[in-house]
Design a protein around this motif. Structure first.
Motif, PDB file in Angstrom:
ATOM      1  N   ARG A 195      18.033  61.184  72.022  1.00  0.00           N
ATOM      2  CA  ARG A 195      16.706  61.225  72.611  1.00  0.00           C
ATOM      3  C   ARG A 195      16.141  59.827  72.656  1.00  0.00           C
ATOM      4  O   ARG A 195      16.402  59.000  71.782  1.00  0.00           O
ATOM      5  N   SER A 196      15.339  59.564  73.674  1.00  0.00           N
ATOM      6  CA  SER A 196      14.736  58.247  73.814  1.00  0.00           C
ATOM      7  C   SER A 196      13.354  58.232  73.177  1.00  0.00           C
ATOM      8  O   SER A 196      12.495  59.049  73.514  1.00  0.00           O
ATOM      9  N   PRO A 197      13.110  57.296  72.265  1.00  0.00           N
ATOM     10  CA  PRO A 197      11.764  57.211  71.679  1.00  0.00           C
ATOM     11  C   PRO A 197      10.711  56.820  72.698  1.00  0.00           C
ATOM     12  O   PRO A 197       9.522  57.098  72.502  1.00  0.00           O
ATOM     13  N   ARG A 199      10.254  58.111  75.457  1.00  0.00           N
ATOM     14  CA  ARG A 199       9.749  59.307  76.113  1.00  0.00           C
ATOM     15  C   ARG A 199       9.094  60.263  75.128  1.00  0.00           C
ATOM     16  O   ARG A 199       8.694  61.368  75.506  1.00  0.00           O
ATOM     17  N   ASP A 200       9.016  59.851  73.888  1.00  0.00           N
ATOM     18  CA  ASP A 200       8.426  60.673  72.836  1.00  0.00           C
ATOM     19  C   ASP A 200       6.986  60.212  72.617  1.00  0.00           C
ATOM     20  O   ASP A 200       6.718  59.261  71.884  1.00  0.00           O
ATOM     21  N   ARG A 201       6.053  60.893  73.239  1.00  0.00           N
ATOM     22  CA  ARG A 201       4.650  60.483  73.199  1.00  0.00           C
ATOM     23  C   ARG A 201       4.108  60.465  71.775  1.00  0.00           C
ATOM     24  O   ARG A 201       3.360  59.562  71.391  1.00  0.00           O
ATOM     25  N   THR A 202       4.487  61.456  70.980  1.00  0.00           N
ATOM     26  CA  THR A 202       3.999  61.511  69.602  1.00  0.00           C
ATOM     27  C   THR A 202       4.459  60.301  68.808  1.00  0.00           C
ATOM     28  O   THR A 202       3.668  59.688  68.078  1.00  0.00           O
ATOM     29  N   TYR A 203       5.722  59.925  68.954  1.00  0.00           N
ATOM     30  CA  TYR A 203       6.239  58.808  68.175  1.00  0.00           C
ATOM     31  C   TYR A 203       5.621  57.490  68.629  1.00  0.00           C
ATOM     32  O   TYR A 203       5.354  56.607  67.818  1.00  0.00           O
ATOM     33  N   SER A 330      19.153  60.004  67.018  1.00  0.00           N
ATOM     34  CA  SER A 330      18.614  58.772  67.603  1.00  0.00           C
ATOM     35  C   SER A 330      17.809  57.982  66.576  1.00  0.00           C
ATOM     36  O   SER A 330      16.869  57.273  66.919  1.00  0.00           O
ATOM     37  N   TYR A 334      14.770  55.084  67.279  1.00  0.00           N
ATOM     38  CA  TYR A 334      13.395  55.389  66.899  1.00  0.00           C
ATOM     39  C   TYR A 334      12.847  54.361  65.911  1.00  0.00           C
ATOM     40  O   TYR A 334      11.718  53.876  66.064  1.00  0.00           O
ATOM     41  N   HIS A 385       4.473  67.910  63.921  1.00  0.00           N
ATOM     42  CA  HIS A 385       5.716  67.319  64.427  1.00  0.00           C
ATOM     43  C   HIS A 385       6.681  66.923  63.319  1.00  0.00           C
ATOM     44  O   HIS A 385       7.775  66.434  63.592  1.00  0.00           O
TER      45      HIS A 385
END
Length: 399
Positions: A195-197, A199-203, A330, A334, A385
């Motif tokens: 997974r790409s960080p 594209r992770d809005r929360t992270y 990932s 991250y 999360h």
């Protein structure tokens, strides 16, 4: 790995406080040129965290760490070979990139190798780091007493040799198992797609909020010294003594405090006392502007204790949540993105601290309120999360 930290941070202590002096006294640069060189090289170094984090998910960590230590050593030695501004900027940028890259890979290695005891491991690691910085700083202070070109060069050589020593020590470290590899082959299931960080809005929001919470570093190292001189009646010599107090408190109390964040949920709950500590520390700093020298000194000492407590609590929270929020497949990518929080703080933090000094006591109160609100917002952000608490794997390799 703790011996590696001690050697690495001792080398950093030799160079960190003398870099600007080296560029002026040995390379013959002007003050403005030195400032621009440090700023530009630091800006290039920001890319080190995400780039190294992404690579770390694809190759053995020990091998990558060795390469990065050699890059840092070569960059340091290269600075000795020229006085040309362009080349000095290039070598400093390469070194800065290597520093940030090595930092995130070292964190990833520690998270994997420490297993269920990662919070305590991080606390011990921070303690060792402070001891290393202190040893390097003492040696640098002795060399500065000589203040010759040869002394400055010796400090830079010592820093470069520390990277070579770290590379040699890393050869003896075992390679920890990567969570992504375990997930892919543990039950014969298909490997999970990384997974790409980005594209992770929360992270990304978590990383941004962590950059704000990291402002305590700039307040302590930039804001307090300037505040002492320009806004209080305390002695200017108090500033370095407060730095000594900071290091001593971290050495003695970081490990005992780690037990309060031994689980992910416990670390998240530490955001509450962290918010209170920020408010009290800011209030003490604002109060130091009134009264005579003794009152100002007492208020500044209280500020130093409170901000050091905030530093220790935040390090526990930041370490645990940054790892817990990262998916196993990932983890490197991250943590590389999370490394941008410190980079952003180092770039913007000094500006925020100097602006607060110029604005006066109420600015510190406002900053304390912002930090407390950020603690509250981060606690709510990560609430839904975080993974369910599960037994963590034991340490996977000899450190």
């Amino acid at each position: 790995m703790l011996w590696i930290t001690l050697v690495d941070k001792t080398g950093n202590g030799l160079w960190a406080g003398t870099a600007a002096l080296y560029f002026t006294a040995v390379a013959g640069l002007g003050i403005a040129e030195v400032g621009l060189l440090i700023s530009l090289s630091g800006a290039v170094g920001i890319a080190g965290s995400p780039v190294a984090g992404r690579i770390a998910d694809r190759m053995p960590l020990t091998r990558l760490l060795i390469v990065l230590q050699l890059v840092r050593a070569l960059a340091a030695f290269a600075l000795l070979t020229t006085d040309a501004y362009g080349l000095l900027l290039l070598y400093a940028a390469v070194g800065s990139f290597g520093d940030r890259a090595a930092g995130v890979v070292t964190k990833l290695y520690a998270a994997r190798v420490s297993g269920s005891d990662r919070v305590r491991y991080q606390a011990v690691n921070r303690t060792v780091s402070n001891v290393g910085f202190a040893l390097g700083g003492i040696a640098a202070a002795a060399a500065l007493g000589v203040a010759t070109s040869g002394a400055y060069r010796a400090l830079l050589i010592g820093d470069a040799l520390s990277y070579l020593a770290v590379a040699a020590l890393t050869l003896r470290c075992g390679e920890p198992s990567a969570p992504s590899r375990v997930v892919a082959g543990s039950d014969g299931a298909s490997p999970q797609a990384p997974r790409s960080p980005w594209r992770d809005r929360t992270y990304l929001l978590y990383t941004a909020s962590d950059a704000v919470l990291s402002l305590h570093d700039s307040v302590f190292r930039v804001g307090i010294p300037l505040w002492i001189v320009h806004a209080t009646t305390a002695s200017e010599g108090l500033a370095p003594l407060l730095m000594v107090l900071n290091s001593a408190l971290v050495v003695f109390f970081q490990v005992p405090l780690a037990r309060f964040g031994a689980t992910t949920e416990a670390a998240r709950d530490l955001l509450r006392p962290l918010a209170v500590t920020f408010v009290l520390g800011a209030a003490a700093l604002a109060a130091s502007a009134v009264g005579g020298p003794w009152f100002a000194t007492a208020a500044l000492c209280a500020t130093a204790v409170l901000l050091t407590l905030a530093e220790m609590l935040h390090s526990i929270v930041s370490w645990e949540l940054s790892v817990a929020l990262a998916p196993d497949e990932s983890q490197g990518a991250y943590l590389g993105v999370h490394g941008l929080a410190q980079s952003a703080q180092r770039s913007g933090g000094p500006l925020a601290a100097t602006a607060a000094v110029a604005a006066g006591p109420m600015a510190w109160a406002a900053l304390g309120a912002v930090l407390a609100a950020t603690c509250w917002g981060q606690r709510r952000l990560v609430r839904d999360h975080l993974p369910a608490e599960q037994p963590r794997p034991a340490a996977s390799a000899k450190a």
